[in-house]
Design a protein around this motif. Structure first.
Motif, PDB file in Angstrom:
ATOM      1  N   PRO A 179       9.795   2.721   1.280  1.00 24.18           N
ATOM      2  CA  PRO A 179       8.482   2.121   1.029  1.00 24.18           C
ATOM      3  C   PRO A 179       8.274   1.630  -0.401  1.00 24.18           C
ATOM      4  N   TYR A 184       5.831  -1.201  -1.740  1.00 22.93           N
ATOM      5  CA  TYR A 184       4.934  -1.669  -0.682  1.00 22.93           C
ATOM      6  C   TYR A 184       3.572  -0.988  -0.802  1.00 22.93           C
ATOM      7  N   THR A 186       2.360   1.315   4.215  1.00 19.07           N
ATOM      8  CA  THR A 186       3.807   1.412   4.428  1.00 19.07           C
ATOM      9  C   THR A 186       4.286   2.821   4.092  1.00 19.07           C
TER      10      THR A 186
END
Length: 97
Positions: A70, A73, A77
Motif C-alpha cells: 500500500p 496509496y 488501500t
C-alpha cells in the motif's frame, strides 16, 4: 495500525542477511516477489517459504497470491491490505492450533 490497536513504535525492519532466517520453521511473505528474493538468496529454504495467501490457501489459482504493497496509496488501500492480512492471519491461527 492504530485501527487494529497495534503499537509499531518499537518495530524495525530487519535485513534477512542479518537475521536468523535459516533457523526459522516458516517464512511468510506478502508477495511472490519477496518469496522469490528469499529463495534466490536461500534456496535451501524452499520448503519453508510461502506467500501468506499461498500458505493458508486464501487465494484461488486465478487470483494473485500477493498482498499489494500500500506504500504511497490512500488510507483505503492500507485498510484493504490490512483486511487481506487479517484474513490470512485468522486462517493461519486455525491451521497452527
Amino acid at each position: 495500525m492504530e485501527e487494529y490497536e497495534v503499537d509499531l513504535t518499537k518495530h524495525r525492519a530487519t535485513n534477512i542477511r542479518k537475521s536468523n532466517i535459516e533457523e526459522m520453521d516458516l517464512i511468510l511473505c506478502a508477495t511472490t516477489s519477496h518469496k522469490n528474493t528469499i529463495l534466490y538468496e536461500y534456496p535451501n529454504l524452499k520448503n519453508k517459504v510461502f506467500t501468506m495467501k499461498e500458505y493458508v490457501q486464501a487465494s484461488q489459482e486465478k487470483e494473485s497470491l500477493d498482498i499489494k504493497d500500500p506504500w504511497g496509496y490512500d488510507i483505503e488501500t492500507y485498510r484493504f491490505c490490512a483486511s487481506e492480512i487479517e484474513i490470512c492471519l485468522d486462517k493461519l491461527v486455525k491451521l497452527i492450533l
